[in-house]
Design an enzyme around this catalytic site. Structure first.
Site, short mmCIF file in Angstrom:
data_model
loop_
_atom_site.label_atom_id
_atom_site.label_comp_id
_atom_site.label_asym_id
_atom_site.label_seq_id
_atom_site.Cartn_x
_atom_site.Cartn_y
_atom_site.Cartn_z
N GLU A 94 0.83 -1.20 0.00
CA GLU A 94 0.00 0.00 0.00
C GLU A 94 0.87 1.25 0.00
O GLU A 94 1.90 1.31 0.66
CB GLU A 94 -0.96 -0.03 1.19
CG GLU A 94 -1.99 -1.14 1.02
CD GLU A 94 -2.95 -1.29 2.20
OE1 GLU A 94 -2.70 -0.69 3.25
OE2 GLU A 94 -3.95 -2.01 2.05
N CYS A 114 6.06 -6.99 7.30
CA CYS A 114 7.13 -6.49 8.17
C CYS A 114 7.45 -7.55 9.21
O CYS A 114 6.55 -8.20 9.76
CB CYS A 114 6.71 -5.19 8.86
SG CYS A 114 8.02 -4.44 9.85
N CYS A 118 5.77 -4.92 15.68
CA CYS A 118 5.36 -3.89 16.64
C CYS A 118 3.89 -4.12 16.99
O CYS A 118 3.05 -4.28 16.10
CB CYS A 118 5.58 -2.50 16.06
SG CYS A 118 7.32 -2.14 15.71
N CYS A 121 0.91 -1.93 15.48
CA CYS A 121 0.92 -1.67 14.04
C CYS A 121 0.25 -2.80 13.28
O CYS A 121 0.62 -3.97 13.44
CB CYS A 121 2.36 -1.49 13.55
SG CYS A 121 2.50 -1.22 11.78
N GLY A 168 6.72 -2.17 6.07
CA GLY A 168 8.08 -2.67 6.16
C GLY A 168 9.02 -1.76 6.93
O GLY A 168 8.73 -0.60 7.20
N GLU A 169 10.17 -2.31 7.30
CA GLU A 169 11.27 -1.58 7.95
C GLU A 169 12.33 -1.32 6.88
O GLU A 169 13.03 -2.24 6.44
CB GLU A 169 11.83 -2.40 9.10
CG GLU A 169 13.19 -1.97 9.63
CD GLU A 169 13.25 -0.51 10.06
OE1 GLU A 169 14.02 0.24 9.43
OE2 GLU A 169 12.56 -0.13 11.02
N SER A 222 11.34 5.86 15.30
CA SER A 222 10.15 5.37 16.01
C SER A 222 10.55 4.97 17.43
O SER A 222 11.09 3.90 17.65
CB SER A 222 9.56 4.17 15.26
OG SER A 222 9.11 4.57 13.98
N ILE A 223 10.27 5.84 18.39
CA ILE A 223 10.64 5.60 19.78
C ILE A 223 9.49 4.94 20.54
O ILE A 223 9.62 3.84 21.07
CB ILE A 223 11.07 6.91 20.47
CG1 ILE A 223 12.28 7.51 19.75
CG2 ILE A 223 11.40 6.65 21.94
CD1 ILE A 223 13.53 6.67 19.78
N CYS A 344 -1.48 6.27 9.77
CA CYS A 344 -0.28 5.65 10.32
C CYS A 344 -0.63 4.39 11.10
O CYS A 344 -1.49 4.41 11.97
CB CYS A 344 0.43 6.66 11.23
SG CYS A 344 1.92 6.02 11.98
#
EC number: 2.1.1.192
Length: 373
Positions: A94, A114, A118, A121, A168-169, A222-223, A344
């Site tokens: 996407e 991914c 997380c 997500c 994805g990362e 991304s904390i 997001c």
């Protein structure tokens, strides 16, 4: 069996010039072709009128121009457009177009699924399939640019910014992400400013160091938690690269970078009564005090089956005020496209192979795939 043709969308300018040199052609011919590809969106060699007929024939025999297709799209009431991009093998990623008054941002995917899992997500809950190729990454920009009209006026604002914040990362796919970003920045490619191309990462520290040595783009980190105990739960890669290592890597990147103007963007998703208390705001401020940054607070976008809720506006406001008392610039992100699941954390795509065991095995065997070869 005929030799597989070279997809020219897989080549950055260095690789394109090497190909043309192999064909006995001068470097400027490669530059001409890239302008046809990325400035005008031309995919037919016969339309490249300043390239001689003999070279056009050689190119047609040896090369192709193939971008993934848009299989469907949805337009939000706020103008956001979510595209489903068919990358073959029954898989889709996407891509999200976000228009604003003074810019238009394209949120691009780097992987099918991914591996980081997380917990807040949607993409992370779908599992990991594979990395996208260079042509599949830049092809998202190329296809959406065609949709928007390239040089034609369709009433939609042309793309001015690209963020690697889709599925994805990106740092787990450096071998393809770096040349793709080279094409985004190249004057003969999409010709974007390095401050207008942003890569977002959850903290693959060795790959972050490699990124800083290879290319200069804006960085978002991304904390999402003010301490390792909570971040281990929300962002499991923290168990491998805890916050002190991640923050040290961020500072090394800032020291190398001009694109970031001395600071990065910290992303912090606001999860109701999980990471949004004023005590946690104080803790986050103390954590980040030695890392130059602005803070982007992201209201959580719920998805089916999610165990979390969105923080109330009052909790977000109190959290924000604490950070500002410490001198941080704080932005509360405006949620865009949530009515079409384009906000997001909501991107999931059509991932047919969702085997998480495979993802975990690859993570263990390849130390999360940080090599560029």
């Amino acid at each position: 069996m005929s030799e597989k043709k070279i997809n020219l969308l897989d080549l950055d300018r260095k690789a394109m010039r090497a190909l043309f040199a192999d064909m006995g052609e001068k470097p400027f011919r490669a530059d001409q072709l890239m302008k046809w590809l990325y400035h005008f969106g031309v995919s037919d060699f016969e339309e490249m009128t300043n390239i001689n007929k003999v070279l056009r024939q050689k190119l047609a025999a040896r090369c192709e121009i193939v971008a993934p297709e848009i299989s469907s799209f949805q337009k939000s009431t706020d103008g956001t457009i979510k595209f489903a991009i068919n990358v073959g093998q029954g898989q889709e990623v996407e891509t999200v177009y976000i228009p604003e008054d003074d810019r238009a941002t394209l949120c691009v995917s780097s992987q099918v699924g991914c591996a980081l899992e997380c917990t807040f997500c949607s993409t992370g809950q779908q599992g990991f399939n594979r990395n996208l190729t260079v042509s599949e990454i830049v092809g998202q920009i190329w296809r959406v640019s065609h949709f928007l009209g390239f040089a034609k006026d369709t009433g939609e604002r042309p793309i001015t910014n690209v963020v690697m914040m889709g599925m994805g990362e990106p740092l787990l796919n450096l071998a393809n992400v770096i040349p793709a970003m080279d094409i985004m920045l190249d004057d003969f490619g999409f010709s974007l400013s390095k401050r207008r191309v942003t890569l977002s990462t959850s903290g693959v520290v060795p790959a972050l160091d490699k990124l800083g040595d290879a290319i200069d783009v804006a960085l978002a980190v991304s904390i999402h938690a003010p301490n390792d105990e909570l971040r281990d739960i929300l962002v499991p890669i923290n168990k491998k690269y805890p916050l002190d290592e991640f923050l040290a890597g961020i500072r090394r990147y800032i020291a190398k970078s001009n694109a970031n103007r001395g600071r990065v963007t910290v992303e912090y998703v606001m999860l109701d009564h999980i990471n949004d208390s004023t005590d946690q705001a104080h803790e986050l401020a103390k954590l980040m005090k030695d890392t130059p940054c602005k803070v982007n607070l992201i209201p959580f976008n719920p998805y089916p089956g999610s165990p979390y809720g969105r923080s109330s506006n009052s909790r977000i406001d109190r959290f924000s005020k604490v950070l500002m008392e410490y001198g941080f610039t704080v932005i509360v992100r405006k949620t865009r496209g949530d009515d079409i699941d384009a906000a997001c954390g909501q991107l999931a795509g059509d991932i047919r192979d969702r085997t998480k065991r495979l993802a975990k095995k690859r993570m263990q065997e390849n130390q999360i795939s940080v090599t560029m070869n």
